[in-house]
Design an enzyme around this catalytic site. Sequence first.
Site, PDB file in Angstrom:
ATOM      1  N   GLU A 190      -9.723  -2.403 -17.965  1.00 57.96           N
ATOM      2  CA  GLU A 190      -9.724  -3.155 -19.214  1.00 57.96           C
ATOM      3  C   GLU A 190      -8.283  -3.475 -19.574  1.00 57.96           C
ATOM      4  O   GLU A 190      -7.385  -2.653 -19.372  1.00 57.96           O
ATOM      5  CB  GLU A 190     -10.382  -2.369 -20.349  1.00 57.96           C
ATOM      6  CG  GLU A 190     -10.353  -3.129 -21.682  1.00 57.96           C
ATOM      7  CD  GLU A 190     -11.206  -2.495 -22.760  1.00 57.96           C
ATOM      8  OE1 GLU A 190     -11.411  -3.144 -23.801  1.00 57.96           O
ATOM      9  OE2 GLU A 190     -11.680  -1.365 -22.562  1.00 57.96           O
ATOM     10  N   CYS A 194     -14.229  -3.180 -24.689  1.00 55.36           N
ATOM     11  CA  CYS A 194     -14.270  -3.978 -25.915  1.00 55.36           C
ATOM     12  C   CYS A 194     -13.692  -5.373 -25.711  1.00 55.36           C
ATOM     13  O   CYS A 194     -14.089  -6.312 -26.390  1.00 55.36           O
ATOM     14  CB  CYS A 194     -13.529  -3.241 -27.033  1.00 55.36           C
ATOM     15  SG  CYS A 194     -14.418  -1.790 -27.633  1.00 55.36           S
ATOM     16  N   ASN A 201     -21.694  -3.981 -23.966  1.00 49.86           N
ATOM     17  CA  ASN A 201     -20.754  -2.875 -23.828  1.00 49.86           C
ATOM     18  C   ASN A 201     -20.851  -1.979 -25.053  1.00 49.86           C
ATOM     19  O   ASN A 201     -20.407  -2.375 -26.137  1.00 49.86           O
ATOM     20  CB  ASN A 201     -19.322  -3.404 -23.688  1.00 49.86           C
ATOM     21  CG  ASN A 201     -18.291  -2.289 -23.728  1.00 49.86           C
ATOM     22  OD1 ASN A 201     -18.164  -1.519 -22.787  1.00 49.86           O
ATOM     23  ND2 ASN A 201     -17.570  -2.191 -24.838  1.00 49.86           N
ATOM     24  N   GLU A 202     -21.425  -0.819 -24.881  1.00 51.47           N
ATOM     25  CA  GLU A 202     -21.602   0.188 -25.935  1.00 51.47           C
ATOM     26  C   GLU A 202     -21.929  -0.428 -27.298  1.00 51.47           C
ATOM     27  O   GLU A 202     -21.374  -0.061 -28.328  1.00 51.47           O
ATOM     28  CB  GLU A 202     -20.396   1.129 -26.021  1.00 51.47           C
ATOM     29  CG  GLU A 202     -19.051   0.543 -26.355  1.00 51.47           C
ATOM     30  CD  GLU A 202     -17.952   1.589 -26.390  1.00 51.47           C
ATOM     31  OE1 GLU A 202     -17.114   1.517 -27.294  1.00 51.47           O
ATOM     32  OE2 GLU A 202     -17.930   2.466 -25.504  1.00 51.47           O
TER      33      GLU A 202
END
Length: 832
Positions: A221, A423, A553-554
């Site tokens: 990331e 994120c 994503n989460e």
Amino acid sequence: MKKIKLIISSFLILTTLFPGSSYARTGELASKPDSAYLFSYATGKDNNHNGLHFAWSNDQENWHRIGPEHSFLRSDYGRWGSEKRMLSPYLTQTPDGLWHCYWTLNEYTETFAHAASADLIYWGRQSYDVKSYPVDPQHERCSIVLYDEPETGVIHKVAWKVIENLIAAKDRTVYKDRIYSETTGEDPVRFATLKPFDTKVIVNGQQKKPISDLLVGVFFEDINYAADGGLYAELIQNRDFEYTPADKEGHDPDWNSRTAWSLKGNNATFTIDSVQPIHPNNPHYAVLKTDRPGASLTNEGFDGIVLKAGDKYKFSVFARTLEGKNGKLQVHLTGKDGRIYAEGSTGGLSREWKKLNVTLAAKENVSDARLEITPAATGTIALDMISLFPEKTFRNRPNGLRADLAQAIADIHPRFVRFPGGCVAHGDGLDNIYRWKNTIGPLEARKPQRNLWGYHQTAGLGYFEYFQFCEDIGAEPVPVVAAGVPCQNSACKHLVGGGQQGGIPMSEMDAYVQEILDLIEYANGDVKTEWGRKRAEAGHPKPFNLKYIGIGNEDLITDLFEERFTMLFNAVKEKHPEITVIGTVGPYSEGTDYEEGWELANKLNIPMVDEHYYQKPGWFIHNQDYYDKYDRSKSKVYLGEYAAHLPGRPNNLETALAEALYMTALERNGDVVHMTSYAPLLAKEGHTQWNPDLIYFNNEEVKPTVGYYVQQLYGQHAGDEYLTSRVIVSENSDAVQKRVAASVVRDSRTNDLIVKLVNLLPVPTQTNIVLNDVPAIEGTAELITLTGKPDDKQAKPATGTVRISNDFDVDLPAYSFTLIRIKQNNTNLTKK
């Protein structure tokens, strides 16, 4: 019956360990009441508004808090930390017995949030678009004093069992927090009488099962300057002049199109313009006006520019003459003292944008050089996409990766690479979602954007480069795309719609679905297809053989999320059944999003889900059976983000051994856990937003952590078959037994047996390894040991040998991870 006994036993433990706890006090009541009063509130102390709290009373005069620090429901609206607030919660109960909590999100949003619960302990999905809510006249807000603090909330009369369950839930949480917070710092007391002991590991070669050959991978990331200024080899900062104050939290005016650039010399000006840019996606460029020869535009790079003597560096720039003669550009790489370390000149400029190139050779080593661009002729010129790349990138790819950092990742032997986040993938709000099409094609046509972590993304490291890197290191590409919603922690200023409380409008979702289908075509399509042709034009006519794609994503598992995810999942499943879709079950190992995410996975029959959790070392010690309890007939698991976190967030031997211990359980459960990746991967010293990370670096050095070596040992010594083993510890202590673990796997490619042993204790243990039902073994094997003091941040594996047979001994040092690789020829250890 065993489960019931365990629950009763846990309550006895709680009352013993916490004799002053509210549960112990209530347990001492001579006779329990049939009912009592329950007060629900959100404390306003220090303006924390930190979730829904409860207190109880028999007479509405003497109130008892159910854990002053314990909240039973927290708002998940807004950015991390201070924006996640719960103001003026109102609790009500409907005739069906369901509890509903409504609360105000902040002082400026004119809507409310809602969640429902059957027992006040487990709460369902949150929603944030409630315009109003019902108020029961019999349960209006009132104020009471709790331990000298005035609080406002709602009083309900409930059955005593409701309160008893709340107290028990709180005390279970307190108990778990205590054991999960265990650290090696307490070992001198915890193991004060512990002496060196014996361990036996009995391996049954007949009892074995296939496990995933993709178990260890990496997750990349762009956080901590992992891409620009890091893995992406570009040496010029703000090469596109697209930095903007909006990149930074709070809109920093000093972070702008001129950042990292300066003017050297007199009788010259340096401005930014956007008339007739190279490409609409990169609208800003520099205008340099000189009245005398010698003025230069300079760039400081990312904390300076590192040069190595004898190496070559490729400079390029788009330029055009606005006024004056069409002269050349002199290009220098200089030190702070003005000394020239490399130099060259470009071809002549023209009145139209033209890309100019020159290769520079470094004369000496220097760590803090800067770039200087000097027009040979006076006048006014426009400059954009000013770039400097080392000729030696990873695999010598153009627009490539920093060789030493990429090699450090490759040395883990990752079986897959997840990218581009995290994120970052679903972005800070709808306009910041990472769109893969913005990151391919010519660099000047790519669309840069604000990085959710507070800086700038050039998109130079884009989807093509990610796919190419995966191919170069033999790893499966695992792209992650937004599920039609942005990050659940997006800013939510002044309106509902920030964060995961908003999503791509349904009227635009068909186009977004097609965007994801186009990604699969870009990766795998024939060159005759639209997006396969674009891949070929980038230099890769063969498909990248994409097999996996993550959607989400989460995320918060809301109705809004489920609707969009389902559209995407069904479209990929229909058009590309060969692709394994990876869903998401939130950012924690338990709780609402975890439960709701798994419920959705079961409902849609999602083949794999992405689990995330960052935990204390004690959690990993006490949850080695976490995946033993999973249903093998349900979705497989990708543990996409995990790490052990100590106070202060170091990456040291203690955290590394906690992870190594847990990874023995991951190998044991490799039939249900198909992929894992530590997170985050990279961090540039002086520019970190998150700790700990696996690899730290600066412009000159790569600094692997102790945790890196654990991942590397598991990655380089992976297996695809698990052999059942039993660990017998001579010390009959639960604390001791939970800190010794073993895993034995076979690598079918080499037929080698790999034994992994962890001792997370302050004393050594002599370990007897018995290999039953395997061919006769006699000789020596490779022995790798990682050991030291728990707070050691510099520990590295040491390699040696050990005498082996079907029954042999090995000493495990205190606080150590030991790996034994037993090499076999093709006739030994054949599968039965």
